[in-house]
Design a protein around this motif. Sequence first.
Motif, PDB file in Angstrom:
ATOM      1  N   ASN A 273       0.830  -1.201   0.000  1.00 29.96           N
ATOM      2  CA  ASN A 273       0.000   0.000   0.000  1.00 29.96           C
ATOM      3  C   ASN A 273       0.870   1.259   0.000  1.00 29.96           C
ATOM      4  OD1 ASN A 273      -2.170   1.685   0.031  1.00 29.96           O
ATOM      5  ND2 ASN A 273      -3.052   0.906   1.921  1.00 29.96           N
ATOM      6  N   VAL A 274       1.645   1.389  -1.078  1.00 26.09           N
ATOM      7  CA  VAL A 274       2.578   2.506  -1.226  1.00 26.09           C
ATOM      8  C   VAL A 274       1.823   3.833  -1.300  1.00 26.09           C
ATOM      9  CG1 VAL A 274       4.298   3.550  -2.747  1.00 26.09           C
ATOM     10  CG2 VAL A 274       4.343   1.087  -2.310  1.00 26.09           C
ATOM     11  N   GLU A 275       0.719   3.839  -2.012  1.00 30.16           N
ATOM     12  CA  GLU A 275      -0.023   5.090  -2.179  1.00 30.16           C
ATOM     13  C   GLU A 275      -0.436   5.680  -0.835  1.00 30.16           C
ATOM     14  OE1 GLU A 275      -4.233   6.772  -4.040  1.00 30.16           O
ATOM     15  OE2 GLU A 275      -3.337   4.957  -4.886  1.00 30.16           O
ATOM     16  N   ASP A 276      -1.062   4.877   0.006  1.00 31.77           N
ATOM     17  CA  ASP A 276      -1.503   5.392   1.302  1.00 31.77           C
ATOM     18  C   ASP A 276      -0.331   5.703   2.218  1.00 31.77           C
ATOM     19  OD1 ASP A 276      -4.137   5.290   0.577  1.00 31.77           O
ATOM     20  OD2 ASP A 276      -4.615   3.457   1.681  1.00 31.77           O
ATOM     21  N   ALA A 277       0.746   4.908   2.102  1.00 28.55           N
ATOM     22  CA  ALA A 277       1.928   5.147   2.938  1.00 28.55           C
ATOM     23  C   ALA A 277       2.534   6.513   2.644  1.00 28.55           C
ATOM     24  CB  ALA A 277       2.957   4.043   2.724  1.00 28.55           C
ATOM     25  N   VAL A 278       2.674   6.834   1.359  1.00 28.48           N
ATOM     26  CA  VAL A 278       3.228   8.129   0.974  1.00 28.48           C
ATOM     27  C   VAL A 278       2.250   9.246   1.319  1.00 28.48           C
ATOM     28  CG1 VAL A 278       3.950   9.554  -0.990  1.00 28.48           C
ATOM     29  CG2 VAL A 278       4.714   7.176  -0.818  1.00 28.48           C
ATOM     30  N   TYR A 279       0.994   9.019   1.060  1.00 28.11           N
ATOM     31  CA  TYR A 279      -0.038  10.001   1.411  1.00 28.11           C
ATOM     32  C   TYR A 279       0.028  10.344   2.898  1.00 28.11           C
ATOM     33  CZ  TYR A 279      -4.766  11.690   2.552  1.00 28.11           C
ATOM     34  OH  TYR A 279      -5.832  12.407   3.046  1.00 28.11           O
ATOM     35  N   ASP A 280       0.083   9.323   3.745  1.00 31.02           N
ATOM     36  CA  ASP A 280       0.138   9.544   5.190  1.00 31.02           C
ATOM     37  C   ASP A 280       1.420  10.265   5.604  1.00 31.02           C
ATOM     38  OD1 ASP A 280      -2.305   8.299   5.508  1.00 31.02           O
ATOM     39  OD2 ASP A 280      -1.452   6.357   6.082  1.00 31.02           O
ATOM     40  N   ALA A 281       2.545   9.884   4.974  1.00 33.76           N
ATOM     41  CA  ALA A 281       3.820  10.498   5.336  1.00 33.76           C
ATOM     42  C   ALA A 281       3.861  11.974   4.950  1.00 33.76           C
ATOM     43  CB  ALA A 281       4.974   9.740   4.680  1.00 33.76           C
ATOM     44  N   VAL A 282       3.347  12.301   3.767  1.00 31.17           N
ATOM     45  CA  VAL A 282       3.313  13.715   3.355  1.00 31.17           C
ATOM     46  C   VAL A 282       2.398  14.499   4.284  1.00 31.17           C
ATOM     47  CG1 VAL A 282       2.666  15.325   1.516  1.00 31.17           C
ATOM     48  CG2 VAL A 282       3.854  13.191   0.946  1.00 31.17           C
ATOM     49  N   ASN A 283       1.254  13.927   4.613  1.00 33.81           N
ATOM     50  CA  ASN A 283       0.343  14.601   5.549  1.00 33.81           C
ATOM     51  C   ASN A 283       0.993  14.809   6.909  1.00 33.81           C
ATOM     52  OD1 ASN A 283      -2.166  15.360   4.401  1.00 33.81           O
ATOM     53  ND2 ASN A 283      -2.732  13.220   4.184  1.00 33.81           N
ATOM     54  N   SER A 284       1.736  13.796   7.370  1.00 37.24           N
ATOM     55  CA  SER A 284       2.386  13.910   8.684  1.00 37.24           C
ATOM     56  C   SER A 284       3.423  15.025   8.688  1.00 37.24           C
ATOM     57  CB  SER A 284       3.033  12.576   9.074  1.00 37.24           C
ATOM     58  OG  SER A 284       4.198  12.314   8.308  1.00 37.24           O
ATOM     59  N   TYR A 285       4.053  15.262   7.541  1.00 38.40           N
ATOM     60  CA  TYR A 285       5.027  16.349   7.430  1.00 38.40           C
ATOM     61  C   TYR A 285       4.350  17.689   7.707  1.00 38.40           C
ATOM     62  CZ  TYR A 285       8.224  19.683   5.224  1.00 38.40           C
ATOM     63  OH  TYR A 285       9.040  20.757   4.966  1.00 38.40           O
TER      64      TYR A 285
END
Length: 365
Positions: A273-285
């Motif tokens: 689930n790369v899409e959600d992982a990157v989405y969550d990481a960018v949001n966390s930034y």
Amino acid sequence: MMKYRKIICFALCISLLGLCGCKDKNVSSDKKCEVALITDIGTVEDGSYNEDAYRGMLRACEEKGVVGEVFVPSDLGKQNYLNEIKSAVKGGAKLIVCPGYLLGEAVYDAQKQYKDVSFILLDTEPHNKDYSDISIGEKTEVIKFADEEAGFLAGYTAVRDGYRFLGFIGGVPEDTVIKTGYGFVQGADYAAIELGVKIYVAYSYTDTFSQDENVKNMAANWYSNGVEAIYTCGDDMNRSVMSAADEAGKSVILSDSGSNDTSASVAFVCHHNVEDAVYDAVNSYYSGTFLGGQVKELTVTEDGVGIDMENGHFNDFTQVQYDAIYSVLKDNVIKPYNHTDIATTEELDLVNTQIIYSDYISVNE
């Protein structure tokens, strides 16, 4: 491959160009790039990690109202990746997404050089050339996936769906690919034991993640000698196996495809689930919860890996069966072996599965 830039103009690009980004520079936003994605190999239309990471970045940037930009290196290699990171920083990027182990050495250097920039690195930790030093910067978040669990689900599903002669073709034999293959044969063996059947798995690495005629020929040979379905883990290399499957009228199982519709031969996709992982990481930034200096591993517990049941083309495998094996993994009833020192699966304790190690096989093997 020509080097290019894609400025993501979010509202317009999503509606008109989907994944392609804006190609008319006159339509692009006047805002400076804040988030960048450096592809490891290929483009954001590779049907794999780059594309999924791009989708995640795109979603997050759209919601935050910031501009994201994709940078495609002119070739492989640390210096080429560093050149693109430099261009991204020069263009204003404060957060850089690096999807894939090929970028590990470049991030190792870049995180020291650009101390005000944060990095999201997938599938590997920042390392020097010979891996003698692994160092995660305080502004670098590493995201890993339980590849052995993903492979396990793929192997189990294939055997439960009726396949008895399988193949595994991995790209460059690095940790992600090796663990995926290990999981695949363990899952297949687990299902074979449950069913009381004997299965065979042809097994090989190609040392490439690119489309390659030799890979297609190898897959074609396997199919002509009885292999019914090949699980392929190798970015653009997957297309070579799909082409062979199409011509042979056989099946292919994909790791991380953007769509099951890529080929009629695709039986199902096992995704990270790369899409959600990157989405969550960018949001966390942007929310101040970015996990700099840490490794985040996504397993079945976090729904980090799994089978795309909705779009798969199954013979007999059901959602009920999938939910049952998923729960077994989630509850830690089974812990697939995931050490990668040998890379041949010979250290695995397989019961009902015979592995055939060969690029080209014959019916007598």
